[in-house]
Design a protein around this motif. Structure first.
Motif, PDB file in Angstrom:
ATOM      1  N   GLU A 178       0.839  -1.193   0.000  1.00  0.00           N
ATOM      2  CA  GLU A 178       0.000   0.000   0.000  1.00  0.00           C
ATOM      3  C   GLU A 178       0.878   1.249   0.000  1.00  0.00           C
ATOM      4  O   GLU A 178       1.810   1.368   0.800  1.00  0.00           O
ATOM      5  N   VAL A 179       0.588   2.149  -0.901  1.00  0.00           N
ATOM      6  CA  VAL A 179       1.322   3.412  -1.009  1.00  0.00           C
ATOM      7  C   VAL A 179       0.336   4.544  -0.818  1.00  0.00           C
ATOM      8  O   VAL A 179      -0.718   4.572  -1.453  1.00  0.00           O
ATOM      9  N   ARG A 180       0.687   5.470   0.052  1.00  0.00           N
ATOM     10  CA  ARG A 180      -0.201   6.589   0.329  1.00  0.00           C
ATOM     11  C   ARG A 180       0.356   7.874  -0.274  1.00  0.00           C
ATOM     12  O   ARG A 180       1.552   8.111  -0.273  1.00  0.00           O
ATOM     13  N   THR A 181      -0.548   8.678  -0.780  1.00  0.00           N
ATOM     14  CA  THR A 181      -0.215  10.013  -1.250  1.00  0.00           C
ATOM     15  C   THR A 181      -1.355  10.918  -0.859  1.00  0.00           C
ATOM     16  O   THR A 181      -2.347  10.446  -0.286  1.00  0.00           O
ATOM     17  N   GLU A 182      -1.249  12.188  -1.130  1.00  0.00           N
ATOM     18  CA  GLU A 182      -2.261  13.132  -0.685  1.00  0.00           C
ATOM     19  C   GLU A 182      -3.614  12.812  -1.305  1.00  0.00           C
ATOM     20  O   GLU A 182      -3.802  12.901  -2.512  1.00  0.00           O
ATOM     21  N   GLY A 183      -4.544  12.389  -0.462  1.00  0.00           N
ATOM     22  CA  GLY A 183      -5.897  12.105  -0.916  1.00  0.00           C
ATOM     23  C   GLY A 183      -6.095  10.735  -1.531  1.00  0.00           C
ATOM     24  O   GLY A 183      -7.198  10.396  -1.937  1.00  0.00           O
ATOM     25  N   LEU A 184      -5.035   9.931  -1.617  1.00  0.00           N
ATOM     26  CA  LEU A 184      -5.142   8.629  -2.267  1.00  0.00           C
ATOM     27  C   LEU A 184      -4.421   7.570  -1.458  1.00  0.00           C
ATOM     28  O   LEU A 184      -3.404   7.830  -0.819  1.00  0.00           O
ATOM     29  N   ALA A 185      -4.957   6.352  -1.510  1.00  0.00           N
ATOM     30  CA  ALA A 185      -4.275   5.172  -0.985  1.00  0.00           C
ATOM     31  C   ALA A 185      -4.259   4.145  -2.110  1.00  0.00           C
ATOM     32  O   ALA A 185      -5.312   3.736  -2.603  1.00  0.00           O
ATOM     33  N   LEU A 186      -3.092   3.748  -2.565  1.00  0.00           N
ATOM     34  CA  LEU A 186      -2.954   2.862  -3.712  1.00  0.00           C
ATOM     35  C   LEU A 186      -2.561   1.464  -3.263  1.00  0.00           C
ATOM     36  O   LEU A 186      -1.642   1.292  -2.461  1.00  0.00           O
ATOM     37  N   ARG A 187      -3.277   0.461  -3.770  1.00  0.00           N
ATOM     38  CA  ARG A 187      -2.911  -0.932  -3.543  1.00  0.00           C
ATOM     39  C   ARG A 187      -2.087  -1.402  -4.731  1.00  0.00           C
ATOM     40  O   ARG A 187      -2.534  -1.355  -5.878  1.00  0.00           O
ATOM     41  N   ILE A 188      -0.878  -1.852  -4.480  1.00  0.00           N
ATOM     42  CA  ILE A 188       0.048  -2.265  -5.528  1.00  0.00           C
ATOM     43  C   ILE A 188       0.291  -3.767  -5.401  1.00  0.00           C
ATOM     44  O   ILE A 188       0.696  -4.250  -4.337  1.00  0.00           O
TER      45      ILE A 188
END
Length: 322
Positions: free
Chosen positions: A46-56
């Protein structure tokens, strides 16, 4: 099929990640086949950025089978990438994998040592910091992208798209790249050497530097003849020592600093006045209109006339009455 791996780090810039995904996903061969397979990979699921959480789904092992690796920009708040990430990039580079960065992703490549001795670019606002942190990198702050063969770097997200189209053209030819550009609704014609159209208001120097009084004197005397010998004498150093100290503190040479200061003066005059190019050449210290046009184009990427046409600030005409 050519595998493109996009390395997603914590606090990735979404636009920097989207540009290569779009370019390579839209590419088609004349018979309709996809020549590229795009894969996202990350150090953690899981990678987090401003306003988003991405499942990789894929980890760093995906870099081992990639033909091209793209490193998007990321926020500096998380500090440098982990040693696992840097080691994976070094292994990929050692295996001959093509590696490219978008925007401040160049800092990741520089941390891995992949830019040492090479020309590189990044977003203009971060170029001075890249040069300061990594003096072995030849930073070119005014171009859209730099192609060193195996290693490529680009400026902002839009320039990253230009770089990806350049790679597609290099891989598959102009016709395929032109189709990809049309699908992305962007022009194919922007070459890497085109300028970012940004020159710093004042070429960067660390605050509190002992060179600040000298730099102020240089800017006050742009219209005159300022030689390396005169600068060194004013700083109380030999030319060799002065040049070395200047590069350590500013990331560029004294004459390049002076050139950019003169170009910035010329940009201001073109934007805010109506003087002739010949007069502006004298005021900015270029000596002759011919030298001014040649050096301005080399730094900014366009002619003084074209720059004035694009950026001259004229008041809007009053609306016509019915």
């Amino acid at each position: 099929m050519h595998c493109v791996a996009i390395l997603v780090l914590d606090d990735v810039v979404p636009f920097d990640m989207a540009a290569p995904m779009q370019a390579f996903d839209w590419t088609r061969l004349p018979d309709g086949r996809r020549p590229y397979r795009v894969r996202l990979c990350a150090e953690s699921p899981e990678v987090r950025t401003e306003g988003l959480a991405l499942r990789i789904d894929r980890g760093l092992e995906a870099l081992e089978s990639a033909d091209t690796i793209i490193v998007p920009g990321r926020s500096e708040e998380h500090g440098p990438p982990s040693e696992r990430v840097l080691a994976a990039l070094r292994r990929a580079a050692g295996a001959g994998t093509r590696i490219a960065s978008v925007c401040v992703g160049a800092f990741v490549l520089a941390e891995a040592g992949l830019l040492d001795g090479l020309r590189a670019t990044t977003h203009w606002i971060a170029a001075a910091e890249l040069a300061r942190r990594h003096p072995r990198v030849e930073v070119q702050p005014d171009v859209l992208y730099v192609d060193n063969g195996q290693i490529l770097t680009s400026a902002g997200a839009a320039a990253g798209l230009d770089m990806c189209l350049h790679m597609i053209r290099r891989d598959l030819g102009s016709a395929v790249a032109a189709h990809a550009a049309r699908m992305c609704v962007v022009p194919l014609e922007r070459e890497g050497g085109q300028a970012q159209f940004i020159v710093h208001e004042r070429p960067p120097v660390p605050r509190g530097s002992d060179l600040e009084p000298l730099l102020e004197w240089m800017e006050d005397n742009l219209g005159g003849e300022v030689t390396l010998g005169a600068m060194a004498a004013r700083a109380g150093m030999s030319e060799r020592t002065f040049s070395r100290r200047f590069r350590e503190q500013t990331g560029t040479t004294p004459l390049q600093w002076l050139l950019r200061a003169r170009v910035r003066r010329a940009q201001y005059l073109l934007e805010n006045g109506d003087h002739s190019v010949e007069r502006i050449a004298r005021q900015a210290g270029f000596g002759s209109p011919t030298a001014f046009r040649e050096r301005f184009r080399r730094v900014v990427g366009t002619t003084p006339y074209a720059y004035r046409a694009a950026f001259h600030g004229k008041p809007a005409a009053p609306a016509a009455r019915a």
